[in-house]
Design an enzyme around this catalytic site. Structure first.
Site, short mmCIF file in Angstrom:
data_model
loop_
_atom_site.label_atom_id
_atom_site.label_comp_id
_atom_site.label_asym_id
_atom_site.label_seq_id
_atom_site.Cartn_x
_atom_site.Cartn_y
_atom_site.Cartn_z
N LYS A 71 5.07 7.76 -6.93
CA LYS A 71 4.91 8.89 -6.02
C LYS A 71 4.78 8.34 -4.61
O LYS A 71 3.76 7.76 -4.25
CB LYS A 71 3.67 9.73 -6.35
CG LYS A 71 3.72 11.09 -5.64
CD LYS A 71 2.38 11.60 -5.19
CE LYS A 71 1.82 10.93 -3.97
NZ LYS A 71 2.55 11.19 -2.70
N GLU A 93 -4.77 -1.53 -2.98
CA GLU A 93 -4.58 -2.14 -1.66
C GLU A 93 -5.05 -1.09 -0.67
O GLU A 93 -4.36 -0.09 -0.44
CB GLU A 93 -3.10 -2.46 -1.41
CG GLU A 93 -2.54 -3.54 -2.30
CD GLU A 93 -3.02 -4.93 -1.93
OE1 GLU A 93 -3.69 -5.08 -0.89
OE2 GLU A 93 -2.74 -5.86 -2.69
N CYS A 148 -2.46 -1.80 7.80
CA CYS A 148 -3.78 -2.09 7.22
C CYS A 148 -4.27 -3.47 7.66
O CYS A 148 -5.46 -3.73 7.61
CB CYS A 148 -3.69 -2.02 5.71
SG CYS A 148 -2.34 -3.02 5.09
P1 NAP Z 1 -3.78 8.01 1.83
O1 NAP Z 1 -4.06 9.31 2.47
O2 NAP Z 1 -4.82 7.42 0.96
O3 NAP Z 1 -2.41 8.22 1.05
C1 NAP Z 1 -1.80 7.21 0.30
C2 NAP Z 1 -1.06 7.83 -0.88
O4 NAP Z 1 -2.00 8.51 -1.71
C3 NAP Z 1 -0.04 8.89 -0.47
O5 NAP Z 1 1.04 8.84 -1.37
C4 NAP Z 1 -0.82 10.18 -0.63
O6 NAP Z 1 -0.01 11.31 -0.85
C5 NAP Z 1 -1.63 9.87 -1.86
N1 NAP Z 1 -2.84 10.69 -1.99
C6 NAP Z 1 -3.53 11.33 -1.03
N2 NAP Z 1 -4.58 11.98 -1.56
C7 NAP Z 1 -4.55 11.75 -2.89
C8 NAP Z 1 -5.37 12.15 -3.98
N3 NAP Z 1 -6.44 12.92 -3.82
N4 NAP Z 1 -5.04 11.72 -5.23
C9 NAP Z 1 -3.95 10.94 -5.41
N5 NAP Z 1 -3.14 10.53 -4.41
C10 NAP Z 1 -3.44 10.92 -3.16
O7 NAP Z 1 -3.43 6.89 2.90
P2 NAP Z 1 -2.37 6.97 4.09
O8 NAP Z 1 -2.95 7.72 5.22
O9 NAP Z 1 -1.05 7.40 3.57
O10 NAP Z 1 -2.22 5.43 4.44
C11 NAP Z 1 -3.03 4.81 5.36
C12 NAP Z 1 -4.09 3.97 4.66
O11 NAP Z 1 -3.47 3.05 3.78
C13 NAP Z 1 -4.88 3.15 5.63
O12 NAP Z 1 -6.24 3.16 5.27
C14 NAP Z 1 -4.30 1.75 5.44
O13 NAP Z 1 -5.16 0.72 5.80
C15 NAP Z 1 -3.98 1.76 3.99
N6 NAP Z 1 -2.96 0.75 3.68
C16 NAP Z 1 -3.35 -0.36 2.98
C17 NAP Z 1 -2.42 -1.35 2.70
C18 NAP Z 1 -2.82 -2.58 1.93
O14 NAP Z 1 -1.93 -3.27 1.47
N7 NAP Z 1 -4.10 -2.87 1.76
C19 NAP Z 1 -1.10 -1.21 3.11
C20 NAP Z 1 -0.74 -0.05 3.83
C21 NAP Z 1 -1.70 0.90 4.09
P3 NAP Z 1 0.37 12.26 0.42
O15 NAP Z 1 1.26 11.44 1.26
O16 NAP Z 1 1.04 13.41 -0.19
O17 NAP Z 1 -0.91 12.61 1.10
#
Ligand code: NAP
Length: 479
Positions: free
Chosen positions: A173, A249, A283
């Protein structure tokens, strides 16, 4: 306009009820695509397809699996410009960066194709002469992958390539804001000969509902997630009921330590690469700059000059270095962090405002000085183009400040002193440390965090282990 349906069992099919959602260009707000909006029933159908495909795929030789990954790699590289343009349109990053991400994403596909052939087991010396002890490595089974918007291609291949190389099948997804790049990658995977059901793509505007189906289904043996720490914790809790394997991650709060002996020009160059890539939406972005007092003024001046010269605009325009932020919420968060810092005494050296003449989601690359530890910019992930400079005096103080966070993904330092670099590197509580290097990520090295930045590693041989079960076999020899 790009359009994608769901990819389930090797076929593109509409979502239940024919529902769809649109995708916007963050630079203009213009609609650039439309994708199927999956229901829980669609999510379950994807698991059924992956479950059916699993035994056949797992039984293939590593060489057969590798061959398909290599073809996928070749197709990604042949379509690199098209993927990059699609990514820039839906995510906003400058085209040159998008092109770089395509290569990085494709590297995982190639590297894990090679690594598929090196999934070695083990023999262990037995305690009895009539026994033989073996360790086998076997694919974990059906894997659910949930990915974020900031690296629309690489976050998919970093999970899917090792899973598929190991013999697993996957349901993916992608983020709601960047499903088009995912659709294009899936299309190329099919063209590369990916058998039906091995890789399934489920786009949806209701991530929680899709994740619930996957986490409750005992046929899904692993969840691999990249995104925010908050959502990661939710998924980890939900995975407990069926004791799934979990790789996470999550967020970062990267410190960048610059010591007095550093070459200021080189340090600024690496800080710029780390901090302003993807407009600060990574990130592993340097979030907190700690500069030793002796060079703090010079460093801040040179950094501000370079930051001021960054070209902001639509990612599709030639020469643009900073694109828009992903959405209004992201811009509001940056504004909140900057105004909080200013209200507590920080000084704006450059930037500090929204660039409304460019479009609603552009924020000026910013340098803040006179920063204190209680400011939001130093305590939370800003995820925007803001570089806060905080002065320190001693090595001990720098290490203590760097580790003062619940996160532990990436940390950086700049120094010419090898002994110092070694001491500091050993004490940083981070999964990734860049020494005189602001861009350490590569396909063949382990990527992942300590503390609340996650669990497990992606990339390198460690990334393969995440998709393998260890089976111990004891054979008794009969007389
Ligand atoms: P996010 O809101 O956590 O979303 C990530 C994924 O999870 C998206 O596909 C999102 O779908 C889905 N999601 C959201 N709410 C959910 C729920 N309640 N249950 C299941 N899935 C859910 O994060 P983001 O804003 O997209 O990404 C930014 C974050 O990712 C930052 O904190 C960044 O540091 C972190 N990140 C970490 C890494 C690493 O390798 N450590 C790499 C890149 C990013 P939707 O898009 O439909 O909301």
């Amino acid at each position: 306009m790009r359009r994608y349906d769901l990819l389930i069992g090797g076929e593109w099919r509409q979502a239940e009820g024919g529902r769809t959602f649109t995708v916007d260009d963050p630079a203009t707000g213009e609609t650039v695509g439309e994708v199927a909006d999956a229901s829980p029933a669609d999510a379950a159908a994807a698991v059924a397809a992956a479950t059916e495909a699993f035994p056949v795929w797992a039984a293939k030789t590593a060489k057969e699996r590798a061959r398909i990954l290599f073809r996928w790699y070749d197709l990604m590289m042949a379509h690199a410009d098209e993927i990059a343009e699609c990514m820039t349109r839906e995510q906003g990053k400058p085209l040159a960066e998008a092109r770089g991400e395509v290569e990085y994403a494709a590297d995982f596909v190639q590297w894990f194709g090679e690594e598929a052939k090196r999934v070695y087991g083990e023999t262990i010396p037995a305690s009895h002469p009539h026994k033989r002890l073996l360790v086998l490595k076997q694919p974990v089974g059906v894997v659910a992958a949930i990915t974020p918007w900031n690296f629309p291609a690489a976050m998919i291949t970093r999970k899917v390539a090792p899973a598929i190389a190991a013999g697993c099948t996957v349901v993916i997804k992608p983020a709601e804001q960047t499903p088009l790049t995912a659709g294009l990658l899936a299309e190329l995977a099919l063209e590369a000969g990916m058998p039906p059901g091995v890789m399934n793509l489920v786009t949806s505007s209701d991530p929680a509902a899709i994740a619930k189906v996957w986490l409750e289904d005992e046929r899904v043996r692993k969840i691999t997630f990249t995104g925010s720490t908050e959502v990661g914790k939710l998924l980890m809790r939900q995975a407990a009921d069926t004791v799934k394997r979990v790789s996470l991650e999550l967020g970062g709060q990267a410190p960048f330590l610059i010591f007095d002996d550093a070459d200021v020009d080189a340090a600024v160059r690496e800080v710029m690469a780390s901090k302003f890539r993807n407009a600060g939406q990574t990130c592993v972005c340097a979030n907190r700059l700690y500069v030793q007092r002796g060079i703090a003024d010079e460093f801040t001046r040179v950094l501000a000059e370079r930051v001021q010269a960054l070209r902001v605009g639509r990612g599709t325009e030639e020469g643009v270095q900073i694109g828009p932020l992903i959405d209004e919420q992201a811009v509001a968060k940056v504004e909140r962090h900057v105004s909080d810092a200013v209200s507590k005494g920080a000084r704006i050296v450059t930037g500090g405002t929204r660039l409304t003449q460019q479009g609603a989601r552009f924020y000026a690359p910013t340098v803040l000085a006179d920063v204190r530890d209680d400011m939001l910019v130093m305590r939370e992930e800003t995820f925007g183009p803001v570089a806060p400079v905080r002065v320190f005096d001693t090595e001990e103080e720098a290490i203590e400040l760097a580790n003062r966070t619940r996160y532990g993904l990436a940390a950086y330092m700049f120094t010419r002193d090898l002994s110092r670099a070694t001491r500091v590197m050993e004490r940083l509580e981070y999964g990734i440390v860049g020494v005189n290097d602001g861009l350490p990520s590569v396909a063949q090295a382990p990527f992942g965090g300590f503390k609340e930045s996650g669990l497990g590693r992606e990339g390198g041989r460690y990334g393969m282990e995440e998709f393998l079960e260890v089976k111990y076999v004891s054979i008794g020899l009969l007389p």
